[in-house]
Design a protein around this motif. Structure first.
Motif, PDB file in Angstrom:
ATOM      1  N   LEU A 187       0.832  -1.208   0.000  1.00  0.00           N
ATOM      2  CA  LEU A 187       0.000   0.000   0.000  1.00  0.00           C
ATOM      3  C   LEU A 187       0.868   1.261   0.000  1.00  0.00           C
ATOM      4  CD1 LEU A 187      -2.862  -0.980   2.478  1.00  0.00           C
ATOM      5  CD2 LEU A 187      -2.975  -0.830  -0.021  1.00  0.00           C
ATOM      6  N   PHE A 188       1.980   1.227   0.721  1.00  0.00           N
ATOM      7  CA  PHE A 188       2.911   2.358   0.723  1.00  0.00           C
ATOM      8  C   PHE A 188       3.459   2.606  -0.679  1.00  0.00           C
ATOM      9  CE2 PHE A 188       7.456   3.516   0.837  1.00  0.00           C
ATOM     10  CZ  PHE A 188       7.349   4.816   1.312  1.00  0.00           C
ATOM     11  N   ARG A 189       3.867   1.539  -1.366  1.00  0.00           N
ATOM     12  CA  ARG A 189       4.431   1.704  -2.708  1.00  0.00           C
ATOM     13  C   ARG A 189       3.369   2.146  -3.702  1.00  0.00           C
ATOM     14  NH1 ARG A 189       8.139  -3.631  -3.419  1.00  0.00           N
ATOM     15  NH2 ARG A 189       6.363  -4.643  -2.392  1.00  0.00           N
ATOM     16  N   LEU A 249       3.764   5.694  -5.858  1.00  0.00           N
ATOM     17  CA  LEU A 249       3.765   5.772  -7.319  1.00  0.00           C
ATOM     18  C   LEU A 249       2.607   6.606  -7.854  1.00  0.00           C
ATOM     19  CD1 LEU A 249       4.903   2.204  -8.440  1.00  0.00           C
ATOM     20  CD2 LEU A 249       6.185   4.341  -8.436  1.00  0.00           C
ATOM     21  N   VAL A 250       1.515   6.686  -7.125  1.00  0.00           N
ATOM     22  CA  VAL A 250       0.429   7.596  -7.521  1.00  0.00           C
ATOM     23  C   VAL A 250       0.936   9.044  -7.474  1.00  0.00           C
ATOM     24  CG1 VAL A 250      -1.798   8.549  -6.830  1.00  0.00           C
ATOM     25  CG2 VAL A 250      -1.470   6.076  -6.881  1.00  0.00           C
ATOM     26  N   VAL A 251       1.680   9.383  -6.425  1.00  0.00           N
ATOM     27  CA  VAL A 251       2.247  10.735  -6.312  1.00  0.00           C
ATOM     28  C   VAL A 251       3.230  10.998  -7.454  1.00  0.00           C
ATOM     29  CG1 VAL A 251       3.697  12.245  -4.894  1.00  0.00           C
ATOM     30  CG2 VAL A 251       1.923  10.841  -3.817  1.00  0.00           C
ATOM     31  N   VAL A 252       4.100  10.019  -7.747  1.00  0.00           N
ATOM     32  CA  VAL A 252       5.067  10.181  -8.838  1.00  0.00           C
ATOM     33  C   VAL A 252       4.335  10.368 -10.169  1.00  0.00           C
ATOM     34  CG1 VAL A 252       6.916   9.061 -10.143  1.00  0.00           C
ATOM     35  CG2 VAL A 252       6.883   8.907  -7.643  1.00  0.00           C
ATOM     36  N   THR A 253       3.271   9.607 -10.361  1.00  0.00           N
ATOM     37  CA  THR A 253       2.486   9.735 -11.596  1.00  0.00           C
ATOM     38  C   THR A 253       1.961  11.157 -11.765  1.00  0.00           C
ATOM     39  OG1 THR A 253       1.804   7.407 -11.513  1.00  0.00           O
ATOM     40  CG2 THR A 253       0.447   8.901 -12.821  1.00  0.00           C
ATOM     41  N   ALA A 267      13.074   5.972  -6.330  1.00  0.00           N
ATOM     42  CA  ALA A 267      13.773   4.690  -6.292  1.00  0.00           C
ATOM     43  C   ALA A 267      14.155   4.333  -4.854  1.00  0.00           C
ATOM     44  CB  ALA A 267      15.026   4.753  -7.170  1.00  0.00           C
ATOM     45  N   PHE A 268      14.592   5.313  -4.078  1.00  0.00           N
ATOM     46  CA  PHE A 268      14.985   5.054  -2.689  1.00  0.00           C
ATOM     47  C   PHE A 268      13.778   4.634  -1.850  1.00  0.00           C
ATOM     48  CE2 PHE A 268      15.697   6.310   1.706  1.00  0.00           C
ATOM     49  CZ  PHE A 268      16.934   5.724   1.969  1.00  0.00           C
ATOM     50  N   LEU A 269      12.660   5.335  -2.002  1.00  0.00           N
ATOM     51  CA  LEU A 269      11.478   5.021  -1.205  1.00  0.00           C
ATOM     52  C   LEU A 269      10.857   3.695  -1.623  1.00  0.00           C
ATOM     53  CD1 LEU A 269       9.875   8.569  -0.957  1.00  0.00           C
ATOM     54  CD2 LEU A 269      11.052   7.290   0.839  1.00  0.00           C
ATOM     55  N   ASP A 299       2.157   0.392 -12.764  1.00  0.00           N
ATOM     56  CA  ASP A 299       2.891  -0.289 -11.702  1.00  0.00           C
ATOM     57  C   ASP A 299       2.218  -0.059 -10.351  1.00  0.00           C
ATOM     58  OD1 ASP A 299       4.894  -1.783 -10.510  1.00  0.00           O
ATOM     59  OD2 ASP A 299       6.287  -0.115 -10.364  1.00  0.00           O
ATOM     60  N   ALA A 300       1.717   1.152 -10.125  1.00  0.00           N
ATOM     61  CA  ALA A 300       1.032   1.454  -8.865  1.00  0.00           C
ATOM     62  C   ALA A 300      -0.176   0.539  -8.668  1.00  0.00           C
ATOM     63  CB  ALA A 300       0.601   2.926  -8.846  1.00  0.00           C
ATOM     64  N   LEU A 301      -0.941   0.319  -9.712  1.00  0.00           N
ATOM     65  CA  LEU A 301      -2.136  -0.513  -9.601  1.00  0.00           C
ATOM     66  C   LEU A 301      -1.791  -1.967  -9.287  1.00  0.00           C
ATOM     67  CD1 LEU A 301      -4.275   0.961 -12.534  1.00  0.00           C
ATOM     68  CD2 LEU A 301      -4.534   1.362 -10.070  1.00  0.00           C
TER      69      LEU A 301
END
Length: 433
Positions: free
Chosen positions: A80-82, A86-90, A107-109, A175-177
């Motif tokens: 759920l964290f990842r 990735l939603v934020v990065v999107t 990448a670090f997170l 990837d987030a999904l």
């Protein structure tokens, strides 16, 4: 007689398969996105290193936490964290706010989430199977690796390349999904029994216990040292792979995604034959043979005159890696006590990955001063040297001795528990009387 695979295994298998699809999409799309921001091979190598730095920062602490926490819940929360990350990065990519340093942070997170997820999943698989039989663990790991390679290596990369053509943010959202799907599916697995309450010391002390157990065991050291050296070589090549494929082999964006599938096809074949190879040659001999194959394959890629020859090298490299990644984790799962599984697994993973960031930086530097073929050629020599050193630590005789010792320990523990239960029952009967 080998036990049957329980039905609940296929739920964790499906979660792993879909998550691997997202990883494959991300693996192809991230370098392409990075290339729109920089062509500096050192920065590309640094981005590769950022994904592994969390293991260096708190990999052992993550293993200690996994041995304290519910492993199923830990996997769900990490996914759920990842997903949220990735939603934020999107959104940032869509808004045009992304730069190469955002990719460093992402990448670090993502690597931080992976520390907890991987440590928990390695320890959780024996709980799902409820069996420490090496053959069953090898079959389970082979199927997990097969799914990860089929979806993550074969389907994912070309899908990522195609999605990148639709928009830079599309593959990141995809990837987030997959992380969301993995979290929901893992949550449906049965809850693990509550761990008995016991006094707890500091996390550092508990982490040191796991490290001490590993370093006292020659077999476990060998199983960790081999991927450490391998990761140094492989990540040195991966850091410049997109430059090698596009600038030296002269492949386009779509062909780049297809090229990546050669390694995945080989790994898929390797995972399919891993258990049978181990049954015929022995697990230790199989691991040594695949190490030799990987060194020769990496050399072939570095010297390849065209994309077809390089593709054959990738196929052979994937074959060796597929066998290795199916057999090696099963050994650790079969011989390590459950209460130490998270810590020992995290320590082994830390050793295996600690050389990765250095390898990525070294590969970027080497390509900058000697050309993009150099990391492949030098990496082959490093792998060959590793094979000679580690082969004596992970041979058939060493593995069989460790399995026998682990079996005796479990039987002794079962006898002690049975005796304690019997004493309690007798005391209860006297009390009632």
């Amino acid at each position: 007689m080998t036990s049957r695979m329980p039905q609940r295994f296929y739920r964790i298998w499906s979660a792993s398969a879909v998550s691997a699809l997202g990883d494959g999409i991300y693996f192809a799309a991230l370098p392409l996105l990075a290339l729109t921001l920089t062509h500096n091979p050192i920065l590309l190598g640094a981005m590769e290193a950022c994904a592994l730095l969390p293991w260096l920062c708190f990999g052992m602490i993550g293993g200690a936490l996994v041995d304290r926490w519910d492993r199923r819940r830990t996997m769900v929360l990490a996914d759920l964290f990842r997903f949220a990350l990735l939603v934020v990065v999107t959104l940032l990519v869509m808004s045009g706010s992304a730069d190469i340093y955002l990719l460093f942070a992402a990448a670090f997170l993502l690597g931080t989430g992976q520390v907890l997820f991987d440590s928990a999943s390695i320890a959780y698989l024996p709980e799902v199977l409820q069996d420490r039989d090496l053959a069953l663990l090898q079959r389970a790991n082979s199927r997990m690796q097969g799914a990860q390679q089929a979806f993550g290596g074969f389907v994912g990369p070309p899908t990522g390349s195609l999605l990148f053509g639709l928009g830079r943010a599309v593959p990141i959202l995809g990837d987030a999904l997959t992380f969301l799907f993995s979290a929901v599916t893992t949550w449906t697995l049965p809850k693990t029994p509550a761990k008995p309450a016991k006094p707890r010391g500091s996390l550092l002390r508990e982490a040191r216990e796991g490290a001490a157990y590993l370093f006292k065991n020659r077999l476990l050291v060998g199983l960790s040292l081999r991927p450490a050296v391998g990761n140094f070589a492989f990540l040195g090549c991966n850091a410049v792979l997109v430059l090698f494929v596009k600038d030296t082999l002269h492949l386009g964006t779509t062909a780049y995604g297809i090229y990546l599938t050669a390694n995945a096809v080989g790994a898929l074949l390797g995972s399919a034959v891993a258990a049978r190879t181990a049954a015929r040659l022995g697990t230790g001999t199989s691991l040594t043979a695949t190490a030799v194959l990987e060194a020769l394959a990496l050399l072939g890629i570095g010297l390849a005159p065209n994309a077809w020859i390089a593709g054959v090298g990738e196929l052979a490299l994937g074959l060796g890696m597929g066998v290795t990644m199916s057999l090696a984790p099963a050994i650790r799962q079969a011989v390590v006590p459950d209460e130490l599984m998270g810590r020992v697994g995290a320590t082994g993973r830390l050793i295996a990955l600690c050389a990765g960031p250095l390898g990525a930086l070294f590969g970027g530097w080497l390509a900058n001063v000697a050309g993009v073929r150099a990391p492949f050629i030098v990496g082959a020599g490093i792998l060959a040297t590793m094979t000679v050193i580690v082969g004596t630590m992970t041979n058939n005789r060493t593995i069989e001795a460790a399995l026998a010792e682990a079996k005796a320990r479990r039987e002794g523990s079962a006898d002690e528990n049975g005796a304690e239960t019997g004493t309690e029952d007798s005391a209860g009967a006297l009390a009632v009387a």
